[in-house]
Motif scaffolding. Structure first.
Motif, mmCIF file in Angstrom:
data_model
loop_
_atom_site.group_PDB
_atom_site.id
_atom_site.type_symbol
_atom_site.label_atom_id
_atom_site.label_comp_id
_atom_site.label_asym_id
_atom_site.label_seq_id
_atom_site.Cartn_x
_atom_site.Cartn_y
_atom_site.Cartn_z
ATOM 1 N N ALA A 21 -58.240 9.294 -40.138
ATOM 2 C CA ALA A 21 -58.234 8.129 -40.582
ATOM 3 C C ALA A 21 -57.506 7.218 -39.941
ATOM 4 C CB ALA A 21 -57.518 8.373 -41.824
ATOM 5 N N VAL A 22 -56.604 8.230 -38.735
ATOM 6 C CA VAL A 22 -55.188 7.759 -38.245
ATOM 7 C C VAL A 22 -56.364 7.077 -36.793
ATOM 8 C CG1 VAL A 22 -53.789 8.413 -36.840
ATOM 9 C CG2 VAL A 22 -53.590 9.817 -38.788
ATOM 10 N N LEU A 23 -55.599 5.406 -36.598
ATOM 11 C CA LEU A 23 -55.916 4.975 -35.149
ATOM 12 C C LEU A 23 -55.609 5.254 -34.465
ATOM 13 C CD1 LEU A 23 -57.282 1.775 -34.279
ATOM 14 C CD2 LEU A 23 -54.664 1.580 -34.019
ATOM 15 N N PRO B 70 -55.080 4.132 -30.558
ATOM 16 C CA PRO B 70 -55.010 3.227 -29.106
ATOM 17 C C PRO B 70 -55.139 3.135 -28.438
ATOM 18 C CG PRO B 70 -52.934 3.239 -31.043
ATOM 19 C CD PRO B 70 -53.464 3.791 -31.417
ATOM 20 N N ALA B 71 -54.863 4.597 -27.992
ATOM 21 C CA ALA B 71 -54.634 5.468 -26.368
ATOM 22 C C ALA B 71 -56.226 5.520 -25.897
ATOM 23 C CB ALA B 71 -54.603 6.330 -25.805
ATOM 24 N N LYS C 35 -53.800 16.495 -27.143
ATOM 25 C CA LYS C 35 -53.301 17.332 -26.495
ATOM 26 C C LYS C 35 -53.624 18.730 -26.560
ATOM 27 C CE LYS C 35 -48.885 16.197 -28.896
ATOM 28 N NZ LYS C 35 -47.814 15.104 -29.110
ATOM 29 N N LEU D 145 -43.711 22.119 -35.350
ATOM 30 C CA LEU D 145 -43.438 21.469 -34.827
ATOM 31 C C LEU D 145 -44.352 20.915 -34.016
ATOM 32 C CD1 LEU D 145 -41.248 20.710 -33.281
ATOM 33 C CD2 LEU D 145 -41.559 22.669 -31.909
ATOM 34 N N LEU D 146 -45.540 21.836 -33.617
ATOM 35 C CA LEU D 146 -46.871 21.767 -32.767
ATOM 36 C C LEU D 146 -47.841 20.765 -33.145
ATOM 37 C CD1 LEU D 146 -47.470 24.607 -30.643
ATOM 38 C CD2 LEU D 146 -45.929 23.738 -30.099
ATOM 39 N N SER D 147 -48.110 20.608 -34.542
ATOM 40 C CA SER D 147 -48.527 19.331 -34.872
ATOM 41 C C SER D 147 -48.185 19.046 -36.398
ATOM 42 C CB SER D 147 -49.660 19.720 -35.249
ATOM 43 O OG SER D 147 -49.871 20.278 -37.004
ATOM 44 N N ASN D 148 -48.498 17.487 -36.604
ATOM 45 C CA ASN D 148 -47.821 16.795 -37.516
ATOM 46 C C ASN D 148 -48.791 16.710 -38.315
ATOM 47 O OD1 ASN D 148 -46.651 15.285 -39.534
ATOM 48 N ND2 ASN D 148 -45.363 14.013 -38.257
ATOM 49 N N ILE E 132 -49.883 15.018 -41.417
ATOM 50 C CA ILE E 132 -50.156 13.613 -41.373
ATOM 51 C C ILE E 132 -50.939 12.927 -40.756
ATOM 52 C CG2 ILE E 132 -48.704 11.810 -42.690
ATOM 53 C CD1 ILE E 132 -46.040 12.803 -42.508
ATOM 54 N N MET E 133 -50.690 13.136 -39.526
ATOM 55 C CA MET E 133 -51.831 12.384 -38.679
ATOM 56 C C MET E 133 -52.619 13.078 -37.329
ATOM 57 S SD MET E 133 -49.426 10.919 -35.747
ATOM 58 C CE MET E 133 -47.544 11.749 -34.914
#
Lengths: 233, 76
Positions: free
Chosen positions: B12-14, B16-17, B40, B61-64, B66-67
């Motif tokens: 659901a998260v855009l 852009p890269a 990554k 830490l390594l991931s968030n 939420i996104m």
């Protein structure tokens, strides 16, 4: 009012914020290094802009674990005012003190320039003396300012009147053309449910005197001073 | 012991890269590209750690969350 400006390795808005706060005779402001562990004597804690820890991993992700952040958390629970500007906003989101997250700008470009934002509510100490729908001219400078939150979180933000600033046109319209980074619903700044933590992408501390092109940043601090006065009375 | 954490932006998260890279691939002549997502990969070299500790590191830490979603692989 006693204010602390936090310094993380890579902060670069710290001295601007300090100068801005010190331009008010009724504020005594001090820099506080991120290894410190106490913020007990301050009314306002400001997390400045910059690139804390080189923005490694994600913006704000590593600064969140700095010793001073425990003190920020305690201060937040005590109802002290926390103001996160740009990278400071990103740190507050990573720390879970504000909901949501700031993603890479939609068009991938670093955006820097003057931006108009619309004040959405005066129901916070940060905007108490600013009429809703008034427009502020503030500089922006960020590569990761695209606010994002889940549908449920967004609904909660709107229900609780937690959106404080939206990107807008000179006429005050929150169109997609006025949105510099693809932010959800043109959101430029939000507060927590308790309304004592405010994070925003624009830089009010860089709009403090005519020479800088705008004095609108002062309005946020003036509002805090009025709120403090109200508390003392 | 070694571990690898793969972190990807949630659907659901855009990203852009990813979109920009997909466009570049099309310009290069790779007509068949539907979409590109960029995440990554983090490699850890560990004295010791339990699987639960590693999951905690991923979440905290390594991931968030939420996104991003993460995938943890452990190599002994």
């Amino acid at each position: 009012m006693r204010a602390a400006v936090l310094q993380f390795p890579g902060s670069n808005g710290d001295y601007d914020a300090l100068m801005a706060l010190r331009s008010f005779p009724e504020i005594s402001a001090q820099l506080i290094w991120h290894q410190e562990s106490s913020l007990d004597t301050y009314d306002l804690i400001l997390l400045p802009g910059g690139f804390s820890y080189g923005d490694y991993l994600r913006s704000g992700a590593i600064a969140r674990f700095s010793p001073i952040m425990q003190a920020v958390r305690r201060a937040a629970e005590e109802g002290k005012w926390i103001l996160g500007i740009c990278n400071g906003f990103q740190i507050l989101c990573e720390a879970g003190l504000l909901p949501g997250v700031l993603l890479r700008n939609r068009h991938l470009l670093f955006c820097a320039g003057e931006q108009i934002v619309r004040v959405e509510t005066s129901n916070t100490p940060f905007t108490k003396t600013i009429s809703p729908k008034s427009l502020l001219r503030l500089p922006i400078a960020h590569g990761e300012g695209c606010y994002f939150a889940s549908k449920e979180t967004l609904k909660e933000l709107l229900t609780n009147d937690q959106v404080l600033l939206r990107y807008a046109t000179a006429q005050g319209m929150t169109t997609s053309e006025a949105n510099p980074n693809g932010s959800l619903e043109n959101i430029a700044g939000i507060c927590n449910k308790e309304r004592n933590i405010f994070g925003l992408m624009p830089h009010p501390e860089r709009a403090f005197e005519e020479l800088l092109g705008s004095r609108d940043g002062r309005k946020i601090i003036e509002s805090l001073l009025a709120s403090l006065h109200g508390l003392i009375q | 012991m070694k571990a690898r954490v793969t972190i990807m932006p949630q659907a659901a998260v855009l990203d852009p890269a990813g979109v920009a890279t997909a466009d570049a691939l099309k310009h290069l002549g790779f007509e068949g590209v539907r979409s590109v997502r960029i995440g990554k990969s983090i490699e850890l070299d560990l004295e010791h750690a339990t699987e639960e500790e590693l999951h905690q590191a991923c979440r905290d830490l390594l991931s968030n969350p939420i996104m991003e979603d993460y995938h943890l692989e452990i190599f002994s």
